[in-house]
Design an enzyme around this catalytic site. Sequence first.
Site, PDB file in Angstrom:
ATOM      1  N   GLY A   1     -16.952   1.108 -15.042  1.00 14.55           N
ATOM      2  CA  GLY A   1     -15.570   0.635 -14.890  1.00 14.55           C
ATOM      3  C   GLY A   1     -15.369  -0.376 -13.792  1.00 14.55           C
TER       4      GLY A   1
ATOM      5  CB  ALA B   1     -14.160   5.499 -18.207  1.00 13.27           C
TER       6      ALA B   1
ATOM      7  CE1 TYR C   1      -4.184  -1.467  -0.355  1.00  9.23           C
ATOM      8  CE2 TYR C   1      -3.159  -3.177   0.985  1.00  9.23           C
ATOM      9  CZ  TYR C   1      -4.171  -2.753   0.143  1.00  9.23           C
ATOM     10  OH  TYR C   1      -5.171  -3.629  -0.222  1.00  9.23           O
TER      11      TYR C   1
ATOM     12  CG  HIS D   1     -14.069  -1.570  -1.661  1.00 14.06           C
ATOM     13  ND1 HIS D   1     -14.013  -2.127  -2.927  1.00 14.06           N
ATOM     14  CD2 HIS D   1     -15.127  -2.177  -1.040  1.00 14.06           C
ATOM     15  CE1 HIS D   1     -14.994  -3.019  -3.060  1.00 14.06           C
ATOM     16  NE2 HIS D   1     -15.677  -3.063  -1.939  1.00 14.06           N
TER      17      HIS D   1
END
Length: 237
Positions: free
Chosen positions: A177, A221, A56, A111
């Site tokens: 997406g 997109a 991360y 999330h």
Amino acid sequence: MVESGPIVVLTGAGISRESGLHTFRDADGIWATVRIEDVATPEAFARDPARVQAFYDARRRGLLDPAIQPNAAHRALARLEAEWPAPVLLVTQNIDDLHERAGSRAPLHMHGEILKARCLACRAVSPAPGDLAPGPACPGCGRGPLRPHVVWFGEMPLEMDRIEAALDACALFVSIGTSGNVYPAAGFVELALAAGARTVELNLERSLGAARFDEGRYGPASVVVPAFVDELLAGLE
Ligand code: BJW
């Protein structure tokens, strides 16, 4: 009625692909280089926190690269939010901040957010002070180690009550997406259909759940999202 009723928009990694961020399940996606079981579960973090933090930390540094900027799809959704006469709830599965940078007021990050950290002791959420490895203490309680403020497999996504209430009341649900692999987000289309909403998928290709949508528009997109938003706003005139 669809023409001016409440809208729920769900976005996934595909909307940020043209901004330079990787998706998860495409051939060049994140899960092609690292196993979910090694980095995206509470068990992985308990087993090897340094590895998960490094994963991360690298993605957080990547997001902060000046080359990573919102694209026309993020901007079109901010415009929809600003100009639509009824509530628009933007729910994103993405942990990046590109919707905010494009001008969206309060995207709901189901999330989590990679630029935030959560204290393992007091659970307070705070801005991530750069890398979380080797482990700065919580700025609130001063005791706990910090973890990324993200939702791993087996953890409960954030603000589900608010999302479900909005889906229950929406006239239009738009999914953008996202591959439709991950629940509960992949099931939102069913809740919207049960509420009588029109359901539209905007994606590069048909997702796993494409058959459940009333209609689909397929392409990048940055092209299909602004065109769809233009169409919606033109319908108000
Ligand atoms: C473009 C494009 C361009 C590309 N333009 N488009 C069996 C049945 C049902 C559920 C489960 C089950 N077994 C387990 C579960 C639950 C589990 C789950 O869904 N598992 C499935 C894999 C089966 N879900 C969970 O655990 C969730 N929690 C939960 O259910 O809690 C309830 C509970 C808890 C405890 C006890 C009991 C119940 C949590 C899920 C957390 C997901 N976390 C991640 C990581 C977040 C942090 C991070 O970023 O690292 O979230 S995984 C990853 O997948 C990330 C994403 O948000 C998520 C979705 O991915 P997304 O956005 O769809 O990306 P892709 O790559 O899959 O798709 C991209 C799409 O874009 C593609 O279609 C491309 O074509 C398209 N595209 N370029 C337009 N230019």
